[in-house]
Enzyme design. Structure first.
Site: not given
Ligand SMILES: Cc1cc2nc3c(=O)[nH]c(=O)nc-3n(C[C@H](O)[C@H](O)[C@H](O)COP(=O)(O)OP(=O)(O)OC[C@H]3O[C@@H](n4cnc5c(N)ncnc54)[C@H](O)[C@@H]3O)c2cc1C
Ligand code: SF4
Ligand code: SF4
Ligand code: FES
Lengths: 251, 629
Positions: B11, B15, B298, B420
């Protein structure tokens, strides 16, 4: 920097329906440790002061930079996120308890789904037609209005304000300050205001705005310094106007 | 046949976007998350999200965004998806805006934009310094709305454990565990979307990511046959502050807004930074990269810090002197406060020092896995991806889709800052659309999944739990994770060498064996976090093996993967047209001929089997080496 023993008193509870009990721990740490990093160190070797090996402590944490809202607990009697609670600023022994008002799941882990229900109750969303591009430019929002709204958009549903609020809890149906503040935010949005009436009716009903006793506890504990009582005041005025509209307005 | 239904795992931004798109199209979605979706790692993103709106009089263009992305990633990203992502970015921003995201405004009330790494134009939209939080809440609110309308069901506090594959190898559902009751249950679905986020915790605690960014879910799909791609590319963010529990990020926005990085010119200079005169400071990024200065890409910035601290011995801070200053003290306090408030607060809260009056101490930390689950796309006639093709974001397992940080698309060998949040949102939407097409194309006579499959899988997963709960070994999983993080940081980090990577593989094997004999230290059958953690750790070690194996095989320097032994240096002071530069360009082409390829890792019992695939270079041919001077 040298490590020093840090004294913790932790209130534990094995299951939602079992009785709580206290355990004490002494753990080596730096003054720039925060509570989450201490608990992480403790789970590697959970041995009490009297030398008894116990189950690792259960608590919730994710971001560890005070933005996900998950790690809130009662620290020396004050509801606050534990990741941003630095050991150096705390009197010892440091007392850790689960966030009050919410059902305990285990140890310091609580179930805060009631915040989510509150958000649904006040329809804390902007109703849009669909998630496609409408090719329309964004409405203009002046920097002042932006600054006022931005404050509320940082609420991380940590529940500290609700934990501190005397009116909120298992004993009452009061929706609590955080969802109210979100209603304020949504009502201010250029599109969100179309549903203002619905939101106001929701908070004029039972468990709504009128249950707030104006004790101001909420605003004092909010780690994001969200002006909750300002929101509540603004909503008060909005509901008064709404009441008049309901009475005298066009049907 | 009843209406086809979909499971979304995760989520975060990825997601939630997928969920919105699928539910909008009228198909029921069940959303799984380890915790309330609002707490997903996406909230941590500070700096912003890229989209060309060209509101700053800089003649910015989408073409330039595409080129910056492709070059930033050293040509390793398939270009059609990159093209479509950049083209759709402005529309995505407008949609977020409609959802009520409080983007920062100019004095005129228009969307404001700022400068970010690897780019010369102001192209990054932001909401103060809490952009990720605001974007996530935007989609979270929409999903809550659909939930209240009965179109989405959320299973928070449930962990995905494994896929249900039918006899033809098609994904037909999942097995998941209730993290409180530890109940293991099978859920059938007609399609599954994994959006489980990144794997930064492989490097814990020297990582900027949330503690749940373990990569375990992706690793589980990999073990069941999904390919991993480009896992060796791991981005180290140049500017993070050190902590016992994690390294907290100081967003690139701090440099985008004028922050400067420096060290004292004299090694071991112990004077308080403010008392060191300008002439005695070494602004090394500005010297090394005059064209980009502090906002260089970076990977370049992280290596420059590495060079200055490890090789030139100029680092500050007592322990090994591996830090440098990130200085904002020369900037206007009110301006900086309104644009970077959230990160200033983090530094104040966690370091107890005000970055408005004292330079911050920072160093590089593991931040973003460029690699991830391999996903497909269908190229369209105009060179982008074919809208609504069921191939988009499909993994190699039919019926299984991946989006967000857990997939490998868009970033290539190095991620451009603020791209990202864009890719997570965009890929979530695209995956959602692809799933809808997939569902529409499903044969109506497809039989149900034979019940033995889920039954057997539930039993198998329960047995894994029982084994772990009974183990009585020497180490706890928490200690083993610490060693995993130290191993990866030390040997599979910013700078890599083959002997170290070889030895890392051996050490990973030892960790794996130790974990198989570890002791959980608790046997409670209610909310046993150690159990969930131990399971995740096994999957992390597996993934670490893929990262390391890929790094060992790739004998070159490309973006976030850097092996000095195989470096092809740009001749100093030489530019295009100079014979030395052209000779360099020839070597660069020759290296590309060998290495400009996607690494594919397939799971086998003896470890990952690697192969390589051509990259789609149809939009912008690799004629220009990356050059940030
Ligand atoms: C400190 C920091 C700052 C950042 N700043 C930026 C920025 O300024 N600009 C930019 O573009 N990007 C930035 N990024 C990168 C960006 O935040 C992430 O790449 C992006 O938010 C990832 O989103 P996502 O939906 O893929 O995963 P996430 O937001 O990590 O969500 C993962 C989801 O999967 C669920 N999940 C995981 N494993 C399981 C499981 N086994 N069963 C059920 N649920 C599970 C979790 O509960 C969660 O809901 C930053 C990253 C970091 C670390
Ligand atoms: S002001 Fe209202 S909401 Fe806030 S603590 Fe008091 S009673 Fe609760
Ligand atoms: S208003 Fe403040 S205290 Fe209350 S939930 Fe939001 S962030 Fe937490
Ligand atoms: S861990 Fe996210 S707020 Fe503390």
């Amino acid at each position: 920097m040298t490590e020093q023993p840090i004294h913790l008193r932790i209130r534990r509870q094995d299951r939602p329906d079992t009785a709580p009990y206290w355990q004490e721990f002494a753990i080596l740490g730096h003054s720039d440790h925060n509570i989450v990093s201490l608990l992480m160190a403790l789970r590697e070797n959970p041995v009490t002061i009297s030398g008894e090996r116990v189950d690792p402590i259960v608590w919730e944490h994710n971001c560890m930079e005070e933005v996900c809202g998950s790690c809130a607990m009662l620290i020396n009697g004050v509801p606050r996120p534990s990741c941003s609670a630095l050991v150096a600023d705390l009197d010892q022994p440091i007392r850790l308890e689960p966030l009050p008002k919410f059902p305990v799941v285990r140890d310091l882990l609580v179930d805060r789904r009631r915040i989510d229900q509150g958000l649904k109750q006040v329809k804390a969303w902007i109703k849009i037609d669909g998630v496609w591009d409408t090719h329309e430019g964004a409405p203009r929002i002046g920097p002042d209005a932006w600054a006022a709204d931005y404050l509320y958009s940082r609420c991380m549903s940590c529940g500290c304000c609700m934990a501190a609020c005397p009116q909120f809890g298992p004993h009452s149906s009061f929706i609590g300050p955080a969802p109210l503040a979100q209603a304020r935010l949504m009502n201010a949005h250029p599109t969100g205001r179309y549903d203002k009436t619905e939101r106001l009716h929701a908070i004029m009903a039972e468990g709504g705005l009128s249950d707030c006793g104006n004790a101001q506890n909420c605003v004092r504990v909010c780690p994001k310094e969200i002006p909750l009582t300002t929101a509540i005041g603004e909503l008060g005025r909005q509901t008064t106007v709404q009441l008049l509209k309901d009475l005298f307005g066009p049907r | 046949m009843s209406k086809p239904n979909v499971i979304v795992i995760g989520g975060g931004l990825g997601g939630l976007w997928a969920t919105l798109r699928i539910a909008d199209a009228g198909f029921p979605v069940t959303l799984f998350s380890l915790f309330e979706v609002k707490r997903s790692h996406s909230v941590c993103a500070q700096g912003g999200i890229n989209a060309v709106l060209d509101t700053k009089g800089q003649h910015d263009s989408i073409r330039q965004h595409i080129i910056d992305t492709i070059k930033g990633g050293e040509y390793l990203a398939n270009q059609p998806p990159v093209k479509s992502m950049c083209e759709d970015a402005p529309g995505l921003i407008r949609t977020f805006e409609r959802m009520g995201v409080t983007f920062s405004r100019t004095p005129e009330g228009l969307l404001d934009q700022r400068l970010f790494g690897g780019v010369k134009n102001k192209r990054t939209c932001f909401a103060g310094a809490s952009t990720g939080q605001q974007l996530l809440y935007g989609v979270d609110q929409q999903v809550r709305r659909l939930e209240s309308e009965g179109k989405v069901v959320k299973h928070e506090w449930w962990e995905f454990l494994s896929l249900l594959l039918d006899s033809a190898g098609v994904c037909r559902g999942i097995v998941a565990m209730d993290l409180n009751s530890l109940e293991v249950r099978a859920f059938s679905a007609d399609a599954v979307v994994v959006a489980s986020g990144g794997m930064g915790q492989l490097y814990a605690p020297k990582s900027t990511t949330s503690t749940n960014s373990t990569g375990a879910a992706a690793s589980r799909c990999y073990r069941q046959g999904a390919w991993m791609a480009n896992a060796e590319f791991f981005q180290f963010h140049p500017t993070a502050m050190m902590g016992h529990d994690k390294n907290r990020l100081m967003s690139e926005a701090a440099r985008g807004e004028g922050g400067r990085i420096w060290v004292p010119k004299t090694p071991g200079d112990r004077r308080p930074p403010k008392t060191i005169p300008e002439a005695e400071r070494f602004y090394f990024l500005e010297e090394f990269f005059p064209a980009y200065g502090n906002t260089v890409a970076r990977d370049e910035a992280a290596r420059a810090i590495w060079t200055v601290t490890r090789q030139m011995g100029l680092g500050i801070g007592g322990d090994g002197g591996d830090r440098v200053y990130l200085d904002l003290t020369h900037l206007d306090a009110a301006f900086i406060g309104s644009r970077l408030g959230a990160i200033l607060e983090i530094y104040r809260k966690f370091a107890g020092v005000d970055p408005m009056t004292e330079p911050m101490e920072i160093f590089p930390a593991a931040h973003y896995g460029m690699g991830g689950l391999w996903v497909d796309f269908e190229r369209s006639a105009d060179g982008g991806i074919q809208p609504e093709s069921p191939r988009n974001h499909a993994t190699n397992i039919p019926g299984l889709y991946a989006c967000g940080e857990c997939d490998y698309a868009y970033h290539g060998a190095n991620r451009l800052g603020a791209n990202s949040l864009l890719s997570a949102s965009y890929s979530g939407r695209v995956a959602g659309e692809a799933v809808v097409s997939y569902l529409k194309g499903l044969a109506s006579d497809r039989g149900p999944l034979s019940p033995e499959i889920p039954q057997a899988e539930v039993v198998r997963q329960q047995a894994i739990n029982a084994d772990l709960m009974q183990a009585e070994g020497a180490d706890t999983p928490y200690l083993i994770q610490k060693e995993l993080g130290a191993l990866m940081t030390g040997k599979v980090g910013v700078v890599r060498s083959n002997p170290e990577l070889e030895s890392a593989l051996g050490e990973l094997q030892v960790l794996r064996e130790r974990l198989s004999k570890a002791r959980l230290g608790e046997s409670s059958t209610w909310a046993n976090q150690s159990l969930a953690f131990a399971r995740q750790l096994g999957d992390m070690i597996e993934l670490a093996g893929v990262v390391t194996r890929g790094a060992l095989a790739r004998d070159e320097c490309r973006g976030a993967h850097y092996k000095p032994a195989f470096r092809i240096p740009i001749p100093e002071g030489r530019f295009a047209g100079d014979p030395e530069f052209e000779a360099y360009r020839d070597r660069w082409h020759a290296n590309n001929a060998q290495w400009l390829k996607t690494t594919i890792a397939e799971h086998t019992e003896d470890g990952p089997r690697l192969s390589y695939r051509e990259v789609d270079l149809s939009v912008y041919a690799p004629t220009e080496p990356r050059d940030y001077r």
